[in-house]
Design an enzyme around this catalytic site. Sequence first.
Site, PDB file in Angstrom:
ATOM      1  N   LYS A   1       2.457   9.478   8.240  1.00 32.86           N
ATOM      2  CA  LYS A   1       1.862   9.179   9.541  1.00 32.86           C
ATOM      3  C   LYS A   1       1.967   9.732  11.039  1.00 32.86           C
ATOM      4  CE  LYS A   1      -1.107   5.411   7.929  1.00 32.86           C
ATOM      5  NZ  LYS A   1      -0.733   4.850   6.471  1.00 32.86           N
TER       6      LYS A   1
ATOM      7  N   PHE B   1       0.729  -1.043   0.010  1.00 39.81           N
ATOM      8  CA  PHE B   1       0.060  -0.032   0.150  1.00 39.81           C
ATOM      9  C   PHE B   1       0.728   1.057   0.059  1.00 39.81           C
ATOM     10  CE2 PHE B   1      -2.371   3.333   1.964  1.00 39.81           C
ATOM     11  CZ  PHE B   1      -3.596   3.334   0.989  1.00 39.81           C
TER      12      PHE B   1
ATOM     13  N   ASP C   1       9.197   2.604   1.572  1.00 39.71           N
ATOM     14  CA  ASP C   1       7.900   3.154   2.181  1.00 39.71           C
ATOM     15  C   ASP C   1       8.091   3.042   3.656  1.00 39.71           C
ATOM     16  OD1 ASP C   1       5.591   4.236   2.735  1.00 39.71           O
ATOM     17  OD2 ASP C   1       4.465   3.508   1.184  1.00 39.71           O
TER      18      ASP C   1
HETATM   19  C1  LIG Z   1      -1.045   5.261   5.166  1.00 40.50           C
HETATM   20  C2  LIG Z   1      -0.088   4.855   4.076  1.00 40.50           C
HETATM   21  C3  LIG Z   1       0.409   5.423   2.987  1.00 40.50           C
HETATM   22  C4  LIG Z   1      -0.655   6.664   2.456  1.00 40.50           C
HETATM   23  O1  LIG Z   1      -0.493   7.913   3.283  1.00 40.50           O
HETATM   24  P1  LIG Z   1      -1.561   8.856   3.219  1.00 40.50           P
HETATM   25  O2  LIG Z   1      -1.313   9.670   4.357  1.00 40.50           O
HETATM   26  O3  LIG Z   1      -3.123   8.118   3.515  1.00 40.50           O
HETATM   27  O4  LIG Z   1      -1.575   9.326   1.743  1.00 40.50           O
HETATM   28  C5  LIG Z   1       1.410   5.131   2.071  1.00 40.50           C
HETATM   29  N1  LIG Z   1       2.162   4.037   2.369  1.00 40.50           N
HETATM   30  C6  LIG Z   1       1.994   3.450   3.536  1.00 40.50           C
HETATM   31  C7  LIG Z   1       2.954   2.098   3.866  1.00 40.50           C
HETATM   32  C8  LIG Z   1       0.927   3.557   4.420  1.00 40.50           C
HETATM   33  O5  LIG Z   1       0.868   2.881   5.602  1.00 40.50           O
END
Ligand SMILES: *Cc1c(COP(=O)(O)O)cnc(C)c1O
Length: 406
Positions: free
Chosen positions: A255, A141, A226
Site C-alpha cells: 500500500k 485479509f 502482514d
Molecule cells: C490491502 C491488503 C492486502 C492486499 O493488497 P493488494 O495490493 O490489494 O493485493 C493484503 N494484506 C493486507 C493487510 C491489506 O490491507
Amino acid sequence: MAADKLAVTRTTFDEVILPVFSPAQFVPVKGKGSRVWDQAGKEYIDFSGGIAVTALGHCHPALVAALKSQGETLWHTSNVFTNEPALRLASKLTAATFADRVFFANSGAEANEAAFKLARYYAAKRHSPYKSKIIAFHNAFHGRTLFTVSVGGQPKYSDGFGPKPADIVHVPFNDLDAVKAVIDDHTCAIVVEPIQGEGGITPATPEFMQGLRQLCDEYQALLVLDEVQSGMGRSGKLFAYEYYGVSPDILTTAKALGGGFPISAMLTTRDIASVMSPGVHGTTYGGNPLACAVAEAALDIINTEAVLHGVETRRQQFVSALQDLDAKWDLFSDIRGKGLLIGAALKSQYAGKMSDILQAAAAEGVMLLTAGTGVIRFAPSLVIEPADIAEGMTRFAAAVGTVLAA
Ligand SMILES: *Cc1c(COP(=O)(O)O)cnc(C)c1O
C-alpha cells in the site's frame, strides 16, 4: 498527436469494468495534498488515502520529481538485469528493519503469496515436507490470489473458486489459547496482521503478539507479519511490529510503500532467504526501476522523526473530533486503531446507516472508507494538514447530522 480523449462518466464504469467493485458516484480527476476534485470540479477532503496508500497525499512534489526523473532515465529492465533504484530501496529497507533480504513485487497479494510460499519452502527444506500447516485468523485479509484469499479469514471471499490450497487453519484473532490448541510440529507459519485492517481496524494485543512469537520459536514455525496496510509509518512507527517488542521472520508491505505507485515488498532474514535459489520464485515487474525510485523517495520522507511523530498528533486531532461527535450523537461503540489507521465503530442501532453516512459524506465533500461491519475507517495522508483534518471533520459532522436528523 495526443490520443483522442473519449468522454467517460461513472455510467461508463457499469458498461466496461468487471463488476467486482461498486465505486462512489463521482469520478475523481485531480488531487493535491489531501484535496481531490471530481469531474464536476467539486472538491473533497481525502480521509481515505486510496485505502492507506497515498501516505504523502496526492502528487507530493518529491514523488512527482522521482517519477519524472526516473521516467526519463530507465523504466524497466526485468529481473534478468538488476537496477540501481531497486538496490538502493532494498538497502534502505534492510537498514531500517529486522530484515537482511528483500523480494519486490507489485501488490500486497503478491508479496503475501511470496511470503507464504517462502514459509512453506523453508519448512520443507529445513525440516520436513509435511511441515506445511499455516495458522491464520478469522477476519484477516491477505489479498485476492487464491492462496492469499484462502489464508485470509473470510470464507465468503474464497468460496466459489474451486478447490482451495490445503492445510490452512483459522482461529479467532487475539486468542492465544486458540492458537495453542492448533499449533503443532507440522506448523510452518503463523500469519497475522499486527492491526487487522479490512477486518475492522483491530490491533493485536501485546500479549497476543508476544505469545505468537514464543509459540513460533517453540514449534520452529515462522512468524509472518502482514504489514501491507499497517506498515510504512501508518501506525506512527515505520512498521507496527516495533510497538510489540517482537521481531518477525517474514514481513510484507505494500500500500503506502510507493505512495500510490504500485509496488510491494517481502522482507526476511539472511538465514530464511538462503533456502531460495534462482528460479524458485519470480516476477517480471517486481523491483521495476520506476516503482522503486518513487518508493525510495517516499521512504526517505516517511522514515523521519518529523513525519512519524506527526502521525500521533494528527491521530489525536481525529480522535478528539470523533469524541465530540460521539458526545453529540452517541454514535460510536469504539474508536480504535493505531496512528492514522483509525476505526470508529458505529453503535449497533446505527450499523444500518453506514451507506447513508458515506453517501452524505461524499455529498458534503469528504472521502471515507469502511472496514469490517459497521466500522468507519480513516486512513488519510500521514502529512495531512491540520486545517484539512478540521475542515474534513466539520464536513463529516454535517453528514452525520443530515443522516441522524432525518
Ligand atoms: C490491502 C491488503 C492486502 C492486499 O493488497 P493488494 O495490493 O490489494 O493485493 C493484503 N494484506 C493486507 C493487510 C491489506 O490491507
